[in-house]
Scaffold this motif. Structure first.
Motif, PDB file in Angstrom:
ATOM      1  N   MET A 173     -71.741 -46.712  75.613  1.00 58.02           N
ATOM      2  CA  MET A 173     -72.625 -46.503  76.759  1.00 58.02           C
ATOM      3  C   MET A 173     -72.238 -45.237  77.515  1.00 58.02           C
ATOM      4  O   MET A 173     -73.117 -44.448  77.915  1.00 58.02           O
ATOM      5  N   LEU A 174     -70.952 -45.015  77.713  1.00 57.42           N
ATOM      6  CA  LEU A 174     -70.511 -43.815  78.418  1.00 57.42           C
ATOM      7  C   LEU A 174     -70.892 -42.556  77.650  1.00 57.42           C
ATOM      8  O   LEU A 174     -71.357 -41.564  78.246  1.00 57.42           O
ATOM      9  N   ARG A 177     -74.712 -42.028  77.999  1.00 55.79           N
ATOM     10  CA  ARG A 177     -75.087 -41.509  79.330  1.00 55.79           C
ATOM     11  C   ARG A 177     -74.806 -40.010  79.412  1.00 55.79           C
ATOM     12  O   ARG A 177     -75.610 -39.249  79.967  1.00 55.79           O
ATOM     13  N   ALA A 181     -77.828 -37.068  79.859  1.00 46.26           N
ATOM     14  CA  ALA A 181     -77.844 -36.602  81.248  1.00 46.26           C
ATOM     15  C   ALA A 181     -78.988 -35.636  81.516  1.00 46.26           C
ATOM     16  O   ALA A 181     -79.514 -35.564  82.631  1.00 46.26           O
ATOM     17  N   TYR A 183     -81.924 -35.738  79.883  1.00 47.65           N
ATOM     18  CA  TYR A 183     -83.197 -36.278  79.392  1.00 47.65           C
ATOM     19  C   TYR A 183     -84.286 -36.045  80.442  1.00 47.65           C
ATOM     20  O   TYR A 183     -84.034 -36.166  81.655  1.00 47.65           O
ATOM     21  N   LEU A 215     -79.023 -47.625  80.775  1.00 49.93           N
ATOM     22  CA  LEU A 215     -78.871 -46.170  80.688  1.00 49.93           C
ATOM     23  C   LEU A 215     -79.726 -45.435  81.714  1.00 49.93           C
ATOM     24  O   LEU A 215     -79.753 -44.205  81.735  1.00 49.93           O
ATOM     25  N   GLY A 216     -80.436 -46.183  82.572  1.00 49.58           N
ATOM     26  CA  GLY A 216     -81.260 -45.564  83.599  1.00 49.58           C
ATOM     27  C   GLY A 216     -82.567 -45.013  83.076  1.00 49.58           C
ATOM     28  O   GLY A 216     -83.193 -44.166  83.731  1.00 49.58           O
ATOM     29  N   ALA A 299     -79.479 -42.748  71.673  1.00 50.27           N
ATOM     30  CA  ALA A 299     -79.035 -41.418  72.115  1.00 50.27           C
ATOM     31  C   ALA A 299     -79.337 -40.364  71.050  1.00 50.27           C
ATOM     32  O   ALA A 299     -79.770 -39.250  71.372  1.00 50.27           O
TER      33      ALA A 299
END
Length: 309
Positions: A173-174, A177, A181, A183, A215-216, A299
């Motif tokens: 996940m890190l 992200r 960043a 996207y 992931l927002g 990703a």
């Protein structure tokens, strides 16, 4: 083996009754069973029959190999990883296990999901049987999966392995992200093709949506489903500017070959404008291994150029 000679009273008629009862379970009943059943205490088992692919995947990721699973060839096609070793016995279908064959395998534990709650008394005649819900549709799906994976690892006597799975997921996940960043923020449809007119859309309460949210990112499909996915016509994918992430399935491994010929498909704006990414197969009702696999594939897809099928 005849019904008269079936060991400990387990018959084919029993199996049919179990299948009918399992099919009648509703999601609320399943959730209740998963959260209220108390775990039993016994020595860590070594011969496991595992009656769900998400559980099979998680057991393998925890370092244990079952002696029997349902439809192992289809497990490899749908779950992809971890791969199932050769020689594991096929014990029937997901909701219609072969009780007599399970008996012959002489397991010292049987792992099921709450969806098989009606079968637990019959399965328990063969060996101690425990339900685990490594996948449970909800808004807290990922947290529940981590808790249930830890409980399963304790049951199998490998608690450190659950911590390693959770750590691998958190690290994935890190990394995702960081990669996402920049996207552009476009909403995303997550869909698996059914045919040239319909897709399975992945919604809130499902595994893929849970990853998007963590992931927002924004799911372009706004209507939730209690089970996390729903079949919809292509014509309903109308969100302006959205991207489509098309997930491969074993039944349609090359979505472009069929969809590119469809007039319904070609009429979609994001198709005409090439706002499409393809994601490799992931078990949509898997546990932490599926979640971690999807994080990385997502990703990869969102940092690749848009394309057309």
């Amino acid at each position: 083996m005849s019904e008269r000679s079936a060991p400990q009273g387990l018959t084919r008629r029993d199996s049919f009754r179990v299948v009918a009862a399992a099919a009648a379970l509703t999601p609320p009943a399943v959730a209740f069973a998963a959260e209220t059943r108390e775990p039993r205490a016994w020595a860590a088992p070594s011969r496991l029959v595992v009656l769900d692919w998400g559980l099979v995947q998680t057991v393998l990721a925890l370092g244990r190999v079952p002696v029997g699973v349902p439809a192992p060839g289809w497990y490899d096609r749908y779950a992809v990883t971890p791969r199932l070793q050769a020689g594991v016995t096929d014990v029937g279908l997901l909701f219609a296990p072969n009780f007599e064959l399970i008996q012959e395998l002489a397991p010292d534990a049987i792992l099921a999901t709450p969806a098989l709650t009606p079968a637990l008394p019959l399965l328990s005649r063969i060996a101690p049987t425990e339900p685990f819900a490594v996948f449970q549709p909800s808004r807290e799906l990922l947290a529940r999966s981590q808790r249930e994976t830890a409980r399963l690892a304790d049951f199998l006597g490998v608690p450190a392995a659950a911590a390693q799975l959770s750590l691998a997921h958190d690290e994935a996940m890190l990394r995702a992200r960081a990669r996402l960043a920049s996207y552009d923020g476009r909403p995303i449809y997550l869909a698996s093709p059914i045919d040239d007119r319909y897709v399975t859309i992945h919604t809130a309460n499902g595994l893929f949506d849970a990853i998007l949210t963590a992931l927002g990112l924004v799911n372009a499909w706004k209507t939730a489903s209690p089970i996390g996915f729903a079949p919809v016509p292509l014509a309903q994918l109308t969100e302006a500017g959205a991207r489509l992430l098309l997930l491969r399935t074993p039944l349609l491994a090359d979505p472009g070959a069929r969809l590119a010929r469809s007039v319904f498909w070609q009429a979609l704006r994001f198709v005409r404008e090439g706002r499409i990414r393809v994601v490799e197969q992931v078990l949509n009702n898997g546990g932490l291994p599926s979640a971690t696999r999807f994080v990385t594939l997502l990703a990869d897809a969102l940092t690749a150029p848009d394309g057309a099928l």
